[in-house]
Design a protein around this motif. Sequence first.
Motif, mmCIF file in Angstrom:
data_model
loop_
_atom_site.group_PDB
_atom_site.id
_atom_site.type_symbol
_atom_site.label_atom_id
_atom_site.label_comp_id
_atom_site.label_asym_id
_atom_site.label_seq_id
_atom_site.Cartn_x
_atom_site.Cartn_y
_atom_site.Cartn_z
ATOM 1 N N ILE A 28 0.914 -1.145 0.000
ATOM 2 C CA ILE A 28 0.000 0.000 0.000
ATOM 3 C C ILE A 28 0.949 1.190 0.000
ATOM 4 N N PHE A 29 1.384 1.580 -1.198
ATOM 5 C CA PHE A 29 2.578 2.407 -1.340
ATOM 6 C C PHE A 29 2.478 3.709 -0.555
ATOM 7 N N GLY A 30 1.330 4.325 -0.601
ATOM 8 C CA GLY A 30 1.157 5.600 0.098
ATOM 9 C C GLY A 30 1.201 5.477 1.608
ATOM 10 N N LYS A 31 1.208 4.250 2.119
ATOM 11 C CA LYS A 31 1.275 4.028 3.565
ATOM 12 C C LYS A 31 2.616 3.415 3.966
ATOM 13 N N ASN A 32 3.641 3.741 3.202
ATOM 14 C CA ASN A 32 4.978 3.264 3.494
ATOM 15 C C ASN A 32 5.970 4.403 3.458
ATOM 16 N N ASP A 33 6.881 4.420 4.426
ATOM 17 C CA ASP A 33 8.073 5.237 4.319
ATOM 18 C C ASP A 33 9.020 4.497 3.385
ATOM 19 N N MET A 34 9.542 5.180 2.380
ATOM 20 C CA MET A 34 10.435 4.559 1.408
ATOM 21 C C MET A 34 11.835 5.117 1.569
#
Length: 122
Positions: A28-34
């Motif tokens: 859930i890309f928007g809910k990850n620190d990258m």
Amino acid sequence: QVQLVESGGGLVQAGGSLTLSCATSGLIFGKNDMGWYRQGPGNQRDLVAVFTDGGNTNYAASVKGRFTISRDNAKNTVSLQMSSMKPEDTDVYYCNAKGHSYYNPTVHREYWGQGTQVTVSS
């Protein structure tokens, strides 16, 4: 299955530039620190740069002003633009995600790519 796949590593001369990319799936890309980390032989894996899900960025002191992290939430990718590179930037670079996946949306965990070698020649 969550996947993080780095690309763009290689050999560059000192003073040159290189851009790393990390394509992800399952997050859930928007809910990850990258983030990007790097590790040399026998060394610990150190943070290079992070782009939080809240839109904040943070850099290691050694790369500040030379490296830029960016993310594209529509394409589920994160990139690291590296410029004015130095021989001491030589390392294996790893893409990192901290957050949630579609497979386990309620669990916060960490994911890693397989790494890509960056070598800066003097």
